[in-house]
Design an enzyme around this catalytic site. Sequence first.
Site, PDB file in Angstrom:
ATOM      1  N   CYS A 111       0.832  -1.204   0.000  1.00 48.53           N
ATOM      2  CA  CYS A 111       0.000   0.000   0.000  1.00 48.53           C
ATOM      3  C   CYS A 111       0.865   1.253   0.000  1.00 48.53           C
ATOM      4  O   CYS A 111       1.328   1.700   1.055  1.00 48.53           O
ATOM      5  CB  CYS A 111      -0.932  -0.019   1.212  1.00 48.53           C
ATOM      6  N   CYS A 126      -0.475   4.142   2.055  1.00 46.33           N
ATOM      7  CA  CYS A 126      -0.366   3.977   3.512  1.00 46.33           C
ATOM      8  C   CYS A 126       1.081   4.198   3.976  1.00 46.33           C
ATOM      9  O   CYS A 126       1.319   4.805   5.008  1.00 46.33           O
ATOM     10  CB  CYS A 126      -0.749   2.563   3.953  1.00 46.33           C
ATOM     11  N   ASP A 127       2.051   3.663   3.218  1.00 45.80           N
ATOM     12  CA  ASP A 127       3.410   3.556   3.743  1.00 45.80           C
ATOM     13  C   ASP A 127       4.456   4.397   3.021  1.00 45.80           C
ATOM     14  O   ASP A 127       5.606   4.461   3.457  1.00 45.80           O
ATOM     15  CB  ASP A 127       3.860   2.077   3.706  1.00 45.80           C
TER      16      ASP A 127
END
Length: 315
Positions: A134, A137-138
């Site tokens: 992701c 997300c990261d």
Amino acid sequence: MTEIRDTVILGSGCAGLTAAIYTGRAGLKPLVLEGHEPGGQLSITTLVENFPGWPEGIHGPELIDNMKKQATRFDAAFQLAHLNSVDLGARPIKLQTSVGEIHTRTLIVASGASARWLGLPSEQALIGHGVSSCATCDGFFFRGKDIAVVGGGDSAMEEALFLTRFASKVTVLHRRENFRASKIMLERAIAHPNVELRTNTVVQEVLGVDEKDVHGLKLKDVKTGVECELAVKGLFLGIGHEPNAKMFTGQMDLDEDGYIKTAGNVLTTQNGVVIPGVFACGDVQDRRYRQAITAAGSGCMAALEAEKYLEAVGH
Ligand code: NAP
């Protein structure tokens, strides 16, 4: 006695929320079980440029949030829960969930698909320690670092382009010569000065297991057989998704890759015979288009079929 609901919707992505808006407006008071990844894939994507109605694009989480608000306005209820098992042969249909047993006259399966992994032991050991599926997300954790993205489709291109906001260099590793990505996405990746595309290349091992921190990849050129190492601090997977339909094995027809087979767009079957009152929509049954708009379209169809079914059986 356990209450019998008219409609339970499994999944809260674009398909499930559209089904919730339609069944909600039809007065069926749907219950949406939000599942392991509330909001589905759109909730972890960036700008959605091809959903009609937003000429400048809309961010995936905002689109999902809007849909949820719209469904709530029509009395849809939301429960953070996932399905443990189901008895599709029982009437009402019985669902064993993480919040107890739920009975329903109709079930709309919109459980979507989850990110696919390479399956290397070193990759699995380093998830959360430099390996991720992701980017949104990261990506933030890789500011100023060199990273790699695996895949040759739109997801890989989108991740690579998004990650250039943080990373100093993004190397896209694709196992074949030709890309599956759309022309526009591929052209953007090729044109970006901080993206390098490497074809015919597979990842053999992620380096850094002992240190619990990725510091490189062992690569192989599949044409020449030559192996080499690439120094990167992160590895992102953009290699597609697996349908979340395993819990229906044996009770519903699935294709060879585990996608729900549907008849007449959204009707589910068992041994080719339609399962009354059980419908499927979105990525869990769509291996061909897998777009937000097609998921929304099939969510609408599933809701209309559920409504028609309830009318026919006198509810
Ligand atoms: P995809 O089109 O199926 O592409 C998956 C890629 O990963 C393929 O290039 C495939 O290689 C590679 N791959 C699969 N398994 C692999 C493995 N074990 N090892 C190495 N490589 C592997 O999936 P996607 O990119 O997630 O796209 C899915 C759908 O969503 C598409 O319809 C796409 O257009 C859409 N989408 C659109 C956007 C957008 O428009 N902004 C963004 C994301 C996704 P091969 O090519 O060799 O099979």
